[in-house]
Write an enzyme that holds these catalytic residues in place. Structure first.
Site, PDB file in Angstrom:
ATOM      1  N   LYS A 196       0.855  -1.187   0.000  1.00 22.24           N
ATOM      2  CA  LYS A 196       0.000   0.000   0.000  1.00 22.24           C
ATOM      3  C   LYS A 196       0.888   1.233   0.000  1.00 22.24           C
ATOM      4  O   LYS A 196       1.713   1.414   0.901  1.00 22.24           O
ATOM      5  CB  LYS A 196      -0.909  -0.008   1.229  1.00 22.24           C
ATOM      6  CG  LYS A 196      -1.830   1.206   1.294  1.00 22.24           C
ATOM      7  CD  LYS A 196      -2.830   1.073   2.412  1.00 22.24           C
ATOM      8  CE  LYS A 196      -3.713   2.296   2.521  1.00 22.24           C
ATOM      9  NZ  LYS A 196      -4.658   2.198   3.622  1.00 22.24           N
ATOM     10  N   ARG A 206     -10.541  10.422   1.837  1.00 22.61           N
ATOM     11  CA  ARG A 206     -10.386  11.110   3.136  1.00 22.61           C
ATOM     12  C   ARG A 206     -11.606  11.988   3.405  1.00 22.61           C
ATOM     13  O   ARG A 206     -12.005  12.141   4.545  1.00 22.61           O
ATOM     14  CB  ARG A 206      -9.074  11.901   3.146  1.00 22.61           C
ATOM     15  CG  ARG A 206      -7.881  10.937   2.904  1.00 22.61           C
ATOM     16  CD  ARG A 206      -6.734  11.081   3.827  1.00 22.61           C
ATOM     17  NE  ARG A 206      -5.775  10.001   3.578  1.00 22.61           N
ATOM     18  CZ  ARG A 206      -4.487  10.171   3.294  1.00 22.61           C
ATOM     19  NH1 ARG A 206      -3.967  11.388   3.246  1.00 22.61           N
ATOM     20  NH2 ARG A 206      -3.695   9.130   3.090  1.00 22.61           N
ATOM     21  N   ARG A 217       1.151   9.886   5.642  1.00 20.79           N
ATOM     22  CA  ARG A 217       1.359   8.526   6.158  1.00 20.79           C
ATOM     23  C   ARG A 217       2.663   7.927   5.647  1.00 20.79           C
ATOM     24  O   ARG A 217       2.799   6.718   5.538  1.00 20.79           O
ATOM     25  CB  ARG A 217       0.198   7.635   5.728  1.00 20.79           C
ATOM     26  CG  ARG A 217      -1.190   8.120   6.102  1.00 20.79           C
ATOM     27  CD  ARG A 217      -2.184   6.978   6.026  1.00 20.79           C
ATOM     28  NE  ARG A 217      -3.573   7.375   5.948  1.00 20.79           N
ATOM     29  CZ  ARG A 217      -4.298   7.857   6.958  1.00 20.79           C
ATOM     30  NH1 ARG A 217      -3.740   8.044   8.141  1.00 20.79           N
ATOM     31  NH2 ARG A 217      -5.574   8.162   6.788  1.00 20.79           N
ATOM     32  N   GLU A 233       7.309  -6.712   1.111  1.00 12.95           N
ATOM     33  CA  GLU A 233       6.081  -6.571   1.924  1.00 12.95           C
ATOM     34  C   GLU A 233       5.111  -7.728   1.664  1.00 12.95           C
ATOM     35  O   GLU A 233       4.505  -8.259   2.590  1.00 12.95           O
ATOM     36  CB  GLU A 233       5.374  -5.244   1.595  1.00 12.95           C
ATOM     37  CG  GLU A 233       6.059  -3.996   2.148  1.00 12.95           C
ATOM     38  CD  GLU A 233       5.792  -3.806   3.641  1.00 12.95           C
ATOM     39  OE1 GLU A 233       5.129  -4.646   4.275  1.00 12.95           O
ATOM     40  OE2 GLU A 233       6.268  -2.790   4.187  1.00 12.95           O
ATOM     41  N   LYS A 248      -2.298  -1.555  -3.811  1.00 15.72           N
ATOM     42  CA  LYS A 248      -3.128  -0.356  -3.752  1.00 15.72           C
ATOM     43  C   LYS A 248      -2.257   0.884  -3.859  1.00 15.72           C
ATOM     44  O   LYS A 248      -1.232   0.935  -3.165  1.00 15.72           O
ATOM     45  CB  LYS A 248      -3.842  -0.376  -2.397  1.00 15.72           C
ATOM     46  CG  LYS A 248      -4.816   0.734  -2.155  1.00 15.72           C
ATOM     47  CD  LYS A 248      -5.447   0.524  -0.823  1.00 15.72           C
ATOM     48  CE  LYS A 248      -6.292   1.723  -0.467  1.00 15.72           C
ATOM     49  NZ  LYS A 248      -6.748   1.667   0.877  1.00 15.72           N
ATOM     50  N   SER A 274     -10.113   5.892  -4.669  1.00 12.94           N
ATOM     51  CA  SER A 274     -11.007   7.031  -4.870  1.00 12.94           C
ATOM     52  C   SER A 274     -10.495   8.044  -5.896  1.00 12.94           C
ATOM     53  O   SER A 274     -11.261   8.545  -6.714  1.00 12.94           O
ATOM     54  CB  SER A 274     -11.267   7.717  -3.531  1.00 12.94           C
ATOM     55  OG  SER A 274     -10.040   8.127  -2.937  1.00 12.94           O
ATOM     56  N   TYR A 313     -15.390   1.048  -6.426  1.00 19.38           N
ATOM     57  CA  TYR A 313     -16.652   1.752  -6.160  1.00 19.38           C
ATOM     58  C   TYR A 313     -17.640   1.553  -7.309  1.00 19.38           C
ATOM     59  O   TYR A 313     -18.821   1.859  -7.156  1.00 19.38           O
ATOM     60  CB  TYR A 313     -16.377   3.241  -5.926  1.00 19.38           C
ATOM     61  CG  TYR A 313     -15.394   3.458  -4.790  1.00 19.38           C
ATOM     62  CD1 TYR A 313     -15.818   3.332  -3.463  1.00 19.38           C
ATOM     63  CD2 TYR A 313     -14.044   3.721  -5.028  1.00 19.38           C
ATOM     64  CE1 TYR A 313     -14.922   3.468  -2.415  1.00 19.38           C
ATOM     65  CE2 TYR A 313     -13.143   3.861  -3.992  1.00 19.38           C
ATOM     66  CZ  TYR A 313     -13.585   3.732  -2.687  1.00 19.38           C
ATOM     67  OH  TYR A 313     -12.693   3.852  -1.656  1.00 19.38           O
TER      68      TYR A 313
HETATM   69  C1  PBG Z   1      -7.085   3.441   5.415  1.00 18.80           C
HETATM   70  C2  PBG Z   1      -7.592   3.394   4.020  1.00 18.80           C
HETATM   71  C3  PBG Z   1      -7.432   4.360   3.030  1.00 18.80           C
HETATM   72  C4  PBG Z   1      -8.090   3.887   1.895  1.00 18.80           C
HETATM   73  C5  PBG Z   1      -8.626   2.657   2.226  1.00 18.80           C
HETATM   74  N1  PBG Z   1      -8.287   2.363   3.525  1.00 18.80           N
HETATM   75  C6  PBG Z   1      -6.869   5.713   3.068  1.00 18.80           C
HETATM   76  C7  PBG Z   1      -5.501   5.975   3.504  1.00 18.80           C
HETATM   77  O1  PBG Z   1      -4.659   5.095   3.609  1.00 18.80           O
HETATM   78  O2  PBG Z   1      -5.272   7.133   3.762  1.00 18.80           O
HETATM   79  C8  PBG Z   1      -8.171   4.603   0.600  1.00 18.80           C
HETATM   80  C9  PBG Z   1      -9.175   4.100  -0.358  1.00 18.80           C
HETATM   81  C10 PBG Z   1      -9.459   5.010  -1.485  1.00 18.80           C
HETATM   82  O3  PBG Z   1      -8.824   6.056  -1.689  1.00 18.80           O
HETATM   83  O4  PBG Z   1     -10.394   4.697  -2.240  1.00 18.80           O
HETATM   84  N2  PBG Z   1      -7.865   2.728   6.305  1.00 18.80           N
END
Ligand code: PBG
Length: 325
Positions: A196, A206, A217, A233, A248, A274, A313
């Site tokens: 990730k 967010r 992060r 990982e 991701k 997203s 989505y």
């Molecule tokens: C964290 C989480 C995130 C997403 C899914 N789980 C955001 C992040 O790591 O800041 C992002 C998913 C998306 O952008 O569609 N629990």
């Protein structure tokens, strides 16, 4: 012309193209992420994610019915609590909004859809980080693992089939696996967000979860410049007991999916996030691209790269289009 090789023969008609197509998206490959907002009286549309809502239980129920009718594979539940605190207490409270939502989903469609629960503290912490902080305000890896263990037990008790370990803490899969097994939840699986990245493409999400995050992060999510690190990982997570590994964001990191799918024996999932969705939606709204074709092309690309599972989505729309054809 004296051509022996004419690849165009296999593209000449829709029928022959269908016959030789190498990759196809199936509704059962799809995971639909949903957001449930505590205390909401009406569903709230998300400006940066057209067609996505923060649900009430009533609107969630309609979404679940459509998911079952269209035959998708799984639902992934995120929840937005009213109260947040430093340790994300709402994540482990049995009547917290996420656990309540999982129970709701389990009761209604538990026999028809796989239920994935997001196992991360970020929706529940007032500082917005995926873990708890130490005295210096840094994310404390090992203290976070204890919270993940507690959260895993709460989510498993609520009825989750798979826990989406998305916090990118070291050792999180092993810690969660051990806690589940000790408590007798040997059947509950782990979908590890193994690779990730610290991505700008989570921006709209967010908003969707009303994140309180200040800063970034980057001390736990991966550097977008690194590829080998993903193999490390992914290998670690599989050794720790991951049942499925996730890459991701989905479409920006197809190289990671393609490389890892050569080595990995567990199913690979990919999350079209997203921001990737927003790019397509806004480009289509501006008339720049054909929305349906673009969405199907992205989903197919993820499969072509080697992912079995696609978290998107657009899961319901994709399933509906597949049904029409
Ligand atoms: C964290 C989480 C995130 C997403 C899914 N789980 C955001 C992040 O790591 O800041 C992002 C998913 C998306 O952008 O569609 N629990």
């Amino acid at each position: 012309m004296d051509l022996v090789q004419r690849p165009r023969r296999l593209r000449a008609s829709a029928a022959i193209r269908e016959l030789v197509t190498e990759n196809r998206v199936h509704p059962k490959d799809l995971i639909l992420p949903v957001f449930v907002k505590e205390g909401a009286t009406n569903p709230v549309p998300l400006a940066a994610m057209p067609g996505v809502w923060q649900h009430t239980f009533t609107s969630l129920e309609q979404e679940l019915q459509r998911a079952v009718e269209l035959g998708i594979g799984a639902i992934m539940v995120f929840a937005i609590p009213v109260e947040k605190d430093a340790i994300g207490s709402g994540a482990t409270a049995p009547d917290g909004i996420l656990n309540q939502s999982i129970r709701f989903v389990k009761e209604r469609v538990g026999h028809k859809l796989v239920i994935v629960a997001d196992l991360c503290l970020d929706e529940f912490t007032d500082h917005g980080h995926c873990g708890v902080l130490d005295a210096l305000g840094q994310v404390d890896n090992d203290a976070t693992l204890v919270r993940y263990q507690e959260m895993a037990l709460a989510l498993a008790a609520a009825g989750a089939d798979l826990l989406g370990a998305s916090g990118m803490m070291d050792g999180q899969v092993a810690a969660v696996r051990a806690a589940l097994d000790d408590a007798g939840f040997t059947e509950v699986g782990i979908l590890a967000y193994a690779a990730k990245y610290a991505s700008a493409f989570y921006g709209p999400f967010r908003e969707a979860v009303e994140s309180s995050l200040q800063g970034d992060r980057k001390s736990y999510q991966q550097d977008p410049a690194n590829a080998k690190e993903s193999l490390r990982e992914i290998a670690l997570d599989i050794n720790e007991g991951a049942d499925i590994v996730m890459v991701k964001p989905g479409t920006m990191y197809l190289d990671i999916v393609a490389t890892s799918s050569q080595y990995v024996e567990v199913p690979i999932a990919s999350y079209i996030v997203s921001g990737e969705m927003a790019m397509v939606e806004f480009a289509a709204a501006a008339g720049a691209i054909d929305r349906q074709r673009a969405i199907m092309e992205l989903a197919t690309s993820v499969k072509r790269a080697g992912a079995k599972i696609i978290c998107t989505y657009w899961a319901l729309e994709i399933a509906a289009w597949l049904k029409e054809n």
